[in-house]
Design an enzyme around this catalytic site. Structure first.
Site, PDB file in Angstrom:
ATOM      1  N   CYS A   6      -8.897   4.347 -47.404  1.00 29.15           N
ATOM      2  CA  CYS A   6      -9.426   5.568 -47.980  1.00 29.15           C
ATOM      3  C   CYS A   6     -10.659   5.262 -48.801  1.00 29.15           C
ATOM      4  CB  CYS A   6      -8.370   6.215 -48.865  1.00 29.15           C
ATOM      5  SG  CYS A   6      -7.768   5.114 -50.160  1.00 29.15           S
ATOM      6  N   ARG A  40     -14.966   6.484 -44.828  1.00 31.58           N
ATOM      7  CA  ARG A  40     -13.834   5.577 -45.022  1.00 31.58           C
ATOM      8  C   ARG A  40     -12.503   6.249 -44.711  1.00 31.58           C
ATOM      9  NH1 ARG A  40     -15.058   0.960 -48.446  1.00 31.58           N
ATOM     10  NH2 ARG A  40     -12.815   0.809 -48.768  1.00 31.58           N
ATOM     11  N   TRP A  79      -7.317   8.237 -45.053  1.00 31.58           N
ATOM     12  CA  TRP A  79      -7.087   7.913 -43.645  1.00 31.58           C
ATOM     13  C   TRP A  79      -5.627   7.506 -43.559  1.00 31.58           C
ATOM     14  CZ3 TRP A  79      -5.747   3.504 -40.779  1.00 31.58           C
ATOM     15  CH2 TRP A  79      -6.018   3.570 -39.396  1.00 31.58           C
ATOM     16  N   ASN A 137      -5.701   2.826 -52.334  1.00 35.52           N
ATOM     17  CA  ASN A 137      -6.161   2.333 -51.037  1.00 35.52           C
ATOM     18  C   ASN A 137      -5.372   1.063 -50.743  1.00 35.52           C
ATOM     19  OD1 ASN A 137      -7.553   1.790 -48.717  1.00 35.52           O
ATOM     20  ND2 ASN A 137      -9.460   1.212 -49.710  1.00 35.52           N
ATOM     21  N   GLY A 138      -4.713   0.995 -49.582  1.00 38.81           N
ATOM     22  CA  GLY A 138      -3.924  -0.183 -49.241  1.00 38.81           C
ATOM     23  C   GLY A 138      -2.553   0.227 -48.730  1.00 38.81           C
ATOM     24  N   GLU A 146     -18.360  -5.034 -25.976  1.00 45.11           N
ATOM     25  CA  GLU A 146     -18.835  -4.192 -27.065  1.00 45.11           C
ATOM     26  C   GLU A 146     -19.234  -2.805 -26.555  1.00 45.11           C
ATOM     27  OE1 GLU A 146     -20.208  -2.735 -30.753  1.00 45.11           O
ATOM     28  OE2 GLU A 146     -18.670  -4.143 -30.111  1.00 45.11           O
ATOM     29  N   LYS A 170     -17.659   0.784 -27.728  1.00 42.99           N
ATOM     30  CA  LYS A 170     -18.454   1.891 -28.247  1.00 42.99           C
ATOM     31  C   LYS A 170     -18.132   3.190 -27.514  1.00 42.99           C
ATOM     32  CE  LYS A 170     -20.561   0.181 -31.557  1.00 42.99           C
ATOM     33  NZ  LYS A 170     -19.285  -0.500 -31.758  1.00 42.99           N
ATOM     34  N   GLU A 211     -14.684   4.459 -28.583  1.00 47.33           N
ATOM     35  CA  GLU A 211     -14.592   4.891 -29.971  1.00 47.33           C
ATOM     36  C   GLU A 211     -15.123   6.301 -30.190  1.00 47.33           C
ATOM     37  OE1 GLU A 211     -15.071   1.098 -32.900  1.00 47.33           O
ATOM     38  OE2 GLU A 211     -16.796   1.546 -31.655  1.00 47.33           O
ATOM     39  N   HIS A 259      -9.951 -10.760  -8.749  1.00 43.52           N
ATOM     40  CA  HIS A 259      -8.628 -11.208  -9.152  1.00 43.52           C
ATOM     41  C   HIS A 259      -7.775 -10.057  -9.698  1.00 43.52           C
ATOM     42  CE1 HIS A 259      -9.732 -15.338  -8.433  1.00 43.52           C
ATOM     43  NE2 HIS A 259     -10.819 -15.173  -9.165  1.00 43.52           N
ATOM     44  N   LYS A 300     -14.025   3.418 -41.284  1.00 46.39           N
ATOM     45  CA  LYS A 300     -15.057   2.390 -41.273  1.00 46.39           C
ATOM     46  C   LYS A 300     -14.578   1.029 -41.764  1.00 46.39           C
ATOM     47  CE  LYS A 300     -19.364   0.906 -41.007  1.00 46.39           C
ATOM     48  NZ  LYS A 300     -19.982   0.695 -39.694  1.00 46.39           N
TER      49      LYS A 300
END
Length: 605
Positions: free
Chosen positions: A2, A27, A75, A101-102, A482, A486, A489, A505, A600
């Site tokens: 958060c 965040r 979050w 936060n945590g 990457e 992207k 996301e 394969h 983030k």
């Protein structure tokens, strides 16, 4: 995870808290809340709302006076997004307010004990446990109430606490989750990120793990959770408040993609040594003798930072001829790895606070390893824990998905690889060749950005895909990983990345017209091998979008990017795929800066 923001002073606090939350919304953005008080206020006043900060702002009464307050944007970890689960959390008597936060690992056990004592919980969160424990403490001071509570806690936290009986202060504490104090003129701020502070002050103190602070309007003091005083020296934040604005762009992601030429120029500035065809990286704290004794390099990161580490490992192997590999930090720290004294460990994190990476660093340090940090935020936890390292100087990155920081991190690895290579066996001529290539990067990135309209049209061609495949070989494979990430996301299109050599394969079974393939096809010694992979896809009626240095006959579309040195081509080939993901998400109407379920700075496991 958060965002936390708090203030104590003489100003009307609610507008300041809302402004800070808006700057921290990247965040966490599933709910938000604030609580305020003041010398003339009767207790604590709170407003909370499920949704974005704008939803909270709409609920705050016009008359909501106070000069002290804490606020939070969430979050979700424990409990779904809801008004009840939003922070702050108050005790039943409305005396204690906590934002956190945590994750409290033993929250279930503590909750059960409190419920057995008759406590009724108003939310599903682990944080509410803290509120009740602080409220039930019989200690005489707020500091001691918080300290007693923290002794009962297992897990990670960055917390800010207010108490109606101690309205002249805010008490904060940190263990594994960032807490930053902002020093003003007869006013004090606290936040989980300097983004919430720089509008008002650039003088900050970053708390360390196991450290607490008491904030009053005209003073602050820091101390350990055991009660002993600590020395806090304020530092000056180098980023301006304007760095966090959109600067005329519709989204932060677009702004940050477009900032990459300047960002790359920044990470190179002052570091190139033309006389010896090498670079200066003074923060490594690694002399030439120690550098020559390295037998292996292990790079640890999560998500985009892990992908940057994969490219970095390839650069170190090719330029310094040291065996190198990258691994997700979240896996490394749980597999009881063998820690070799001749291995150099490199921890990568945009925020410098990524919990899985930080925990891996702490475990490595406990076992006597040498650890370097490659981070973007000065004074962050990983920067402080590591033996040395280098900052990537990308500037503030607000969009949840990383673009410019990814690019700058790869460039920083190129500098590290060149530095190690020139100490070892890389020739002056090759050193000069790489330096010339690095200097070409900003202009070449600018050239790619001029192709945005072309890439926007391609995004419209492929936005109807339900799934996409990304392929590349050796240097191209991390680029594919990457680019795949992207797209997932921000567009929510399913995407997978494979080494091009692995197609036959198994993944070839997926090829059909409805599954487009994005192929990374550089002009290097594997060009013909990559073209053979395109043949295999085309023979099975697959659609192909190639990113290459020349038009590819077998591709339906080709994005042609400028050629650099083979070792540096991966840096450029990722740029158009950032734009492809961006415009695909735009075409689909996604919330690009705040993708669902993501935040983030990942400061929990």
């Amino acid at each position: 995870m958060c965002g936390i923001v708090g203030y104590i002073g003489k100003r009307d606090v609610a507008p300041l808290l809302l402004e800070g939350l808006q700057r921290l919304e990247y965040r966490g953005y599933d709910s938000a809340g604030l609580v305020v008080t003041g010398p003339k206020a009767a207790g604590l006043k709170m407003v909370k709302a499920k949704g974005r900060v704008r939803d909270l702002e709409a609920r705050v009464p016009k008359r909501f006076a106070g000069t002290t307050g804490i606020a939070h944007t969430r979050w979700a970890t424990h409990g779904a997004p809801s008004d009840e689960n939003a922070h702050p959390h108050l005790d039943p008597e409305n005396n204690v307010a906590v934002v956190h936060n945590g994750i409290i690992d033993n929250a279930s056990e503590l909750r059960a004990k409190l419920e057995a004592d008759g406590v009724v919980f108003a939310s599903e969160t682990d944080t509410e446990v803290l509120t009740h424990l602080i409220a039930r403490s019989e200690a005489d001071t707020l500091e001691e109430k918080v300290r007693q509570t923290l002794k009962l806690i297992e897990g990670t936290y960055g917390i800010a606490v207010m108490h109606a009986g101690f309205s002249d202060r805010i008490v904060v504490a940190r263990n594994g989750s960032p807490v930053v104090l902002g020093i003003g003129e007869k006013e004090m701020f606290v936040a989980s990120d300097v983004a919430a502070l720089v509008t008002h002050t650039r003088q900050v103190v970053t708390l360390g793990d196991g450290e607490m602070a008491t904030l009053k309007a005209d003073d602050f003091r820091t101390y350990t959770t055991e009660g002993s005083r600590t020395t806090a020296t304020p530092t000056t934040v180098e980023w301006e408040a304007e760095s966090y604005d959109m600067g005329g762009h519709d989204t932060y992601m677009h702004k940050e993609i477009c900032e990459q030429p300047d960002a790359v120029d920044r990470v190179l500035r002052g570091r190139i040594d033309d006389r010896f065809s090498t670079v200066h990286l003074g923060g490594l704290n690694l002399d030439a003798r120690e550098a020559r004794s390295i037998r292996r390099v292990k790079i640890l990161g999560c998500g985009t930072s892990y992908h940057a580490g994969l490219i970095g490992a390839g650069l170190i192997e090719s330029l310094a001829r040291i065996p190198a590999d990258a691994e997700p930090a979240s896996e490394f720290r749980y597999r009881n790895p063998v820690v070799d004294p001749d291995t150099l460990y490199v921890a990568v994190s945009q925020s410098g606070e990524t919990y899985d990476v930080l925990a891996a660093v702490q475990e490595l340090k406990r076992k006597g390893a040498r650890v370097l940090g490659v981070v973007n935020v000065v004074g962050s936890a990983i920067a402080r824990e590591a033996d040395g390292g280098t900052y990537v100087h990308a500037g503030p990155e607000v969009c949840v998905v990383s673009t410019k920081c990814f690019t700058n991190t790869v460039v920083a690895f190129a500098l590290l690889a060149l530095h190690l290579g020139r100490i070892r066996d890389l020739s002056v001529a090759d050193g000069k060749r790489i330096i010339e290539g690095l200097r070409r990067l900003p202009a070449q990135i600018s050239e790619i950005l001029t192709m945005e309209d072309e890439i926007k049209q391609l995004a419209k061609e492929y936005a109807d895909a339900k799934s996409m495949m990304f392929i590349g070989r050796v240097r191209g494979y991390p680029v594919a990983l990457e680019a795949s990430l992207k797209l997932k996301e921000i567009s929510y299109i399913h995407a997978e990345a494979y080494p091009a050599s692995e197609l036959k394969h198994g993944p070839l079974a997926l090829i059909e017209p409805a599954l487009p393939t994005v192929a990374i096809v550089p002009d290097d010694d594997l060009l013909e091998k990559n073209r053979a992979a395109l043949e295999e896809i085309k023979a099975r009626s697959g659609r192909i979008l190639a990113v290459a240095h020349q038009e590819q006959e077998k591709a339906d579309h080709t994005i042609v990017v400028p050629k650099n040195e083979d070792e540096l081509d991966a840096i450029l080939m990722g740029i158009p795929l950032q734009l492809l993901a961006y415009h695909t998400a735009l075409e689909l109407g996604r919330d690009i800066d705040k993708p669902r379920n993501l935040a983030k700075s990942v400061t929990v496991e």
